[in-house]
Scaffold this active site. Structure first.
Site, short mmCIF file in Angstrom:
data_model
loop_
_atom_site.label_atom_id
_atom_site.label_comp_id
_atom_site.label_asym_id
_atom_site.label_seq_id
_atom_site.Cartn_x
_atom_site.Cartn_y
_atom_site.Cartn_z
N ALA A 111 0.85 -1.19 0.00
CA ALA A 111 0.00 0.00 0.00
C ALA A 111 0.89 1.24 0.00
O ALA A 111 2.11 1.15 0.20
CB ALA A 111 -0.90 0.02 1.23
N LYS A 112 0.33 2.37 -0.22
CA LYS A 112 1.05 3.64 -0.05
C LYS A 112 0.01 4.74 0.10
O LYS A 112 -1.11 4.63 -0.42
CB LYS A 112 1.92 3.93 -1.28
CG LYS A 112 3.08 4.85 -0.97
CD LYS A 112 4.21 4.09 -0.35
CE LYS A 112 5.38 4.98 -0.01
NZ LYS A 112 6.54 4.16 0.40
N GLY A 113 0.40 5.80 0.81
CA GLY A 113 -0.49 6.93 0.97
C GLY A 113 0.28 8.22 0.76
O GLY A 113 1.51 8.23 0.81
#
Ligand code: NAD
Length: 422
Positions: A111-113
């Site tokens: 994931a990444k934000g």
């Protein structure tokens, strides 16, 4: 796929990430259905992040959370605060997280934000409000068994403490497993803060050994003096490597006799930048990448080694502390020139390895000794290094191609064992 195959044109981190996946899919012969699933994030959320500034005015920033894959476990990935953040950058970084977790065999997907703004232009109180509002917006899709954020560019352990508090307030009880990279006093792991850099240093030294280079006779240049670059320079210096050049967003410095990394650290703590350090001369930042050193450690941002400068890279070893610092076109040029590139998903995986250890410790409410964390990290990095170089040699691939193929194979295996629902 073979090491000579021309890459697709590099236009962005996402086109590079997709081209790397294409190469691995062809090499492994995976089905078009599995390939299509891996090319697409499983879930993404775009949010508005309104911020009441200290002067009473309101600005609205854009925030993102992309969950690329869950086949091997909860999604895992950092949170980035930078003006360059956009959805495609976050998609690429989320995909690379999936491969990284699979490569070092931690039970996570990727994931990444990110939030698109310059954190350096904001007070601590404003950073807290941005973080808490962003967290509350993405709250429905994160959780200690769902998606676990961590620090990345522009964020730090304080940011993680605010996320943990915001999430915990909504749950009505403390949930330390919601983030990693927390302060030690809130359940962070000993050794996490320097884990990415420690891993970078381990693989840099193994890369030197593979080329018959004695670290005490070797020189290095490090781009970026943040969470990754600073300690990477320190560990390499401690191993006897002469760190000749360092840069950050404000400038670059060079000293052919070696930079005292501890004195530079004190200068950066006092002034906020490597610029103006009196133990070195000023250097044109672009020249850092082409400095006459044995090892180059890009540890700042993506897309810095391109088709325009790859022919001029002097270092024989490039160790990617940053995610995506080398475009695919540059990668092919470096390969043709015999430069050993240790890819990001291997080189900077030490952070997620110790994030995993932190999550395990948080879930068990039990703290390991720092020496235990560091030993287990070294063992995992060494195992991943040898798996990549053996696979590369067996299949005549570059280290990036080998690392990506190994990782994709593990994710596809998990996906196929679980089957497609319904
Ligand atoms: P950071 O915000 O702590 O530091 C970034 C550093 O890069 C700063 O010194 C900044 O001044 C410098 N920088 C920014 N723009 C630059 C430019 N144009 N030229 C030279 N230097 C520049 O971020 P970080 O956590 O150290 O992350 C750096 C890279 O490492 C990112 O690609 C990130 O995704 C990757 N990474 C970080 C971790 C981690 O645990 N923090 C783990 C894996 C990968």
């Amino acid at each position: 796929m073979n090491a000579q195959e021309p890459p697709l044109e590099s236009t962005s981190p996402l086109t590079d990430a997709l081209a790397q996946l294409d190469g691995a899919a062809k090499h492994l012969g995976i089905s078009s259905g599995s390939h299509a699933m891996l090319a697409q994030p499983r879930r993404e959320l775009m949010v508005s992040v309104p911020l009441r500034r200290d002067d009473g005015s309101t600005v609205v920033y854009s925030g993102y959370r992309v969950q690329h894959n869950f086949s091997r476990g909860p999604a895992k990935g950092g949170l980035r605060y930078s003006p360059s953040v956009d959805i495609d950058e976050i998609r690429a970084l989320a995909m690379w997280m999936t491969w990284k977790c699979a490569l070092v065999d931690v039970p996570y997907g990727g994931a990444k934000g990110g939030v698109t703004f310059e954190p350096r232009d904001h007070s601590k109180a404003e950073l807290e409000r941005v973080t808490r509002r962003y967290t509350s917006e993405i709250l429905p899709i994160i959780g200690p068994d769902v998606d676990i954020p961590a620090p990345d560019m522009g964020t730090n352990e304080q940011t993680m403490a605010w996320i943990m508090d915001t999430y915990s307030s909504a749950q009505g009880h403390t949930v330390p497993g919601i983030v990693t990279g927390k302060p030690i006093s809130l359940g962070g792991s000993l050794g996490r803060a320097s884990a990415t850099s420690r891993g970078v240093s381990h693989v840099a030294l193994m890369a030197m050994a593979s080329r018959g280079i004695d670290p005490t006779q070797a020189s290095a240049a490090v781009q970026g003096f943040g969470k990754v670059g600073r300690d990477a320079a320190r560990f390499l210096h401690d191993a006897g490597v002469t760190v000749q050049a360092v840069s950050d967003v404000d400038g670059a410095i060079f000293n052919g006799n070696g930079i005292s990394v501890s004195a530079l650290g004190a200068h950066v703590d006092a002034t906020g930048s490597v610029a103006g350090f009196d133990g070195a001369e000023d250097l044109n930042p672009a020249d850092l990448l082409t400095a006459e050193v044995d090892a180059l450690i890009p540890a700042a941002l993506e897309g810095v080694i391109t088709a325009d400068n790859a022919h001029d890279i002097h270092a024989g070893i490039v160790v990617e502390g940053a995610n995506g610092p080398t475009t695919n076109e540059a990668d092919a040029i470096l390969h043709d020139r015999g430069v050993l590139v240790v890819p990001d998903i291997l080189a900077n995986a030490g952070g997620v390895v110790v994030s995993y250890f932190e999550w395990v410790q948080a879930n068990q409410a039990y703290q390991w000794r720092e020496s235990e964390v560091n030993e287990r990290l070294k063992e995992r990095m060494t195992r991943a290094w040898y798996s990549v170089i053996e696979y590369a040699s067996l299949h005549r691939l570059t280290y990036r191609q080998a690392a990506t193929a190994l990782a994709v194979q593990r994710v596809v295996e998990a996906h196929e064992l679980r089957g497609l629902y319904p």
